[in-house]
Design a protein around this motif. Structure first.
Motif, PDB file in Angstrom:
ATOM      1  N   GLN A 161       0.878  -1.194  -0.017  1.00  0.00           N
ATOM      2  CA  GLN A 161       0.080   0.100  -0.105  1.00  0.00           C
ATOM      3  C   GLN A 161       0.992   1.126   0.094  1.00  0.00           C
ATOM      4  OE1 GLN A 161      -2.642   0.087   3.391  1.00  0.00           O
ATOM      5  NE2 GLN A 161      -3.976   1.862   2.428  1.00  0.00           N
ATOM      6  N   ASP A 162       0.569   2.191  -0.829  1.00  0.00           N
ATOM      7  CA  ASP A 162       1.265   3.482  -0.792  1.00  0.00           C
ATOM      8  C   ASP A 162       0.070   4.559  -0.482  1.00  0.00           C
ATOM      9  OD1 ASP A 162      -0.030   4.120  -3.231  1.00  0.00           O
ATOM     10  OD2 ASP A 162       1.809   3.846  -4.477  1.00  0.00           O
ATOM     11  N   GLN A 163       0.435   5.845  -0.703  1.00  0.00           N
ATOM     12  CA  GLN A 163      -0.435   6.714  -0.387  1.00  0.00           C
ATOM     13  C   GLN A 163      -1.658   6.682  -1.137  1.00  0.00           C
ATOM     14  OE1 GLN A 163       2.034  10.638  -0.017  1.00  0.00           O
ATOM     15  NE2 GLN A 163       2.042   9.824   2.200  1.00  0.00           N
ATOM     16  N   THR A 164      -1.617   6.186  -2.155  1.00  0.00           N
ATOM     17  CA  THR A 164      -2.981   6.393  -3.060  1.00  0.00           C
ATOM     18  C   THR A 164      -3.678   4.960  -3.685  1.00  0.00           C
ATOM     19  OG1 THR A 164      -1.491   6.663  -4.925  1.00  0.00           O
ATOM     20  CG2 THR A 164      -2.575   8.520  -4.243  1.00  0.00           C
ATOM     21  N   HIS A 165      -2.523   4.016  -3.518  1.00  0.00           N
ATOM     22  CA  HIS A 165      -3.151   2.528  -3.765  1.00  0.00           C
ATOM     23  C   HIS A 165      -2.965   1.488  -3.043  1.00  0.00           C
ATOM     24  CE1 HIS A 165      -2.912   4.842  -7.922  1.00  0.00           C
ATOM     25  NE2 HIS A 165      -3.781   4.176  -8.162  1.00  0.00           N
ATOM     26  N   ILE A 166      -3.779   0.310  -3.044  1.00  0.00           N
ATOM     27  CA  ILE A 166      -3.380  -0.917  -2.432  1.00  0.00           C
ATOM     28  C   ILE A 166      -3.325  -1.877  -3.854  1.00  0.00           C
ATOM     29  CG2 ILE A 166      -4.164  -2.886  -1.089  1.00  0.00           C
ATOM     30  CD1 ILE A 166      -5.659  -0.844   0.595  1.00  0.00           C
ATOM     31  N   GLY A 167      -2.067  -2.557  -3.720  1.00  0.00           N
ATOM     32  CA  GLY A 167      -1.991  -3.704  -4.832  1.00  0.00           C
ATOM     33  C   GLY A 167      -1.894  -5.140  -4.121  1.00  0.00           C
ATOM     34  N   VAL A 168      -2.693  -5.947  -4.655  1.00  0.00           N
ATOM     35  CA  VAL A 168      -2.338  -7.342  -4.448  1.00  0.00           C
ATOM     36  C   VAL A 168      -2.107  -8.296  -5.932  1.00  0.00           C
ATOM     37  CG1 VAL A 168      -3.300  -9.452  -3.259  1.00  0.00           C
ATOM     38  CG2 VAL A 168      -3.989  -7.071  -2.694  1.00  0.00           C
ATOM     39  N   MET A 169      -0.948  -9.074  -5.754  1.00  0.00           N
ATOM     40  CA  MET A 169      -0.917  -9.802  -7.000  1.00  0.00           C
ATOM     41  C   MET A 169      -0.308 -11.201  -6.587  1.00  0.00           C
ATOM     42  SD  MET A 169       2.748  -8.012  -8.391  1.00  0.00           S
ATOM     43  CE  MET A 169       3.284  -9.884  -9.318  1.00  0.00           C
TER      44      MET A 169
END
Lengths: 195, 195
Positions: free
Chosen positions: B33-41
């Motif tokens: 997670q950064d300040q604008t997005h959550i990523g999962v892969m």
């Protein structure tokens, strides 16, 4: 060492399919040869890192003789062993040639060569990836991480054919090994697919 | 996101045992997670690289949003999914948030936080390794290889307890997944030991 033509069932694997030999996370044997020594050791920490050109990574502790041999020679083989080799796989991970110069004999390792290669390959495995070391001094020193480009790949057609593992068709003896800790491993299980 | 105390059965894993969560070569989910997005892969190319301090490696393609998020934030989570999550694991590996901003919802991902952590963790997995990125620009650029130090590890006690996986005791649903190619995986099999 025997010549490949004395060992039936071994077929080349196209390099673009070589990652499939490691993709399911098996414990591997690492072998290498320099001007004075042949080393073979077990490593649980090996992975593909690139499809094309096919590249792999493997973690090699500074205490191992095989690491030194790879640093000297610039080449190594990753091979995928199977359940019938369980005792050998465990022994090759526990013993060091530094302490036991006769390690390979004591572990029951038989070696052979692939055509046009002088790299030592272990008989009875399911698959082999012949690699040139991509020299990365910082990786190697800081993280014990060695990267290789796969130059040839082979598999025994009784367990890997046409780009696919045959774990559900072959006997239990052919299952890959997945190390947990100490003398404890899991075998690979059953195929599952998303429709 | 839910709090950990709403999710029973999750226990801390001592860091010196954290390598055992990945040692058998499972396919993992990577989240960040950064300040604008959550990523999962999904990533099949993950490995331990050190026992102490516990370190891991994972290959993250330049096209993935999760890689960018990790580069921005300096943290990531590796989690070990299981057979009951098969469709989600496959979908998380096939879709990119670059093309599908609603990827996580479409894949059915539910997230939670561990205590004193803001890292996004995926519900329903078997184990989680919370990591700080060890910044290695050359590794990352040249080989897509990211190294992390494990700062906390957790597992669901129904499948990993007292430092050991319970694959032979638990139901098939809890088996780890080992990716081959496309929608094809193997589950982990049975325990075998050297006396």
């Amino acid at each position: 060492m025997n010549e490949l033509n004395l060992i039936p069932h071994i077929l080349p694997v196209p390099l673009e399919k070589a990652y499939r030999l490691l993709n399911h996370g098996p414990t591997v044997l690492v072998s290498a040869q320099d001007q004075t020594h042949i080393g073979v050791m077990t490593a649980a920490w090996a992975c593909p890192v690139e499809f094309k050109p096919a590249k792999v990574s493997v973690v090699l502790d500074k205490s191992t003789m095989t690491r030194t041999i790879i640093e000297n020679s610039g080449y190594f083989v990753l091979q995928v062993p199977n359940l019938k080799q369980l005792k050998m796989v465990y022994a090759l991970g526990m013993m060091s040639q530094h302490d036991a110069p006769e390690k390979l004999r004591q572990c029951g390792v038989n070696l052979f060569h692939f055509p046009h290669s002088t790299l030592p390959a272990v008989e009875g495995c399911s698959a082999w990836l012949l690699c040139t070391l991509i020299v990365e001094p910082h990786h190697q020193q800081q993280h014990d991480l060695f990267i290789g480009e796969v130059i040839h790949a082979y598999a025994d057609e009784r367990i890997f054919k046409d780009g696919h593992w045959l774990f559900d068709q072959a006997s239990e003896d052919w299952k890959s090994l997945h190390h947990v800790a100490g003398g404890h491993f899991y075998t690979i299980g059953h195929a599952v697919s998303v429709e």
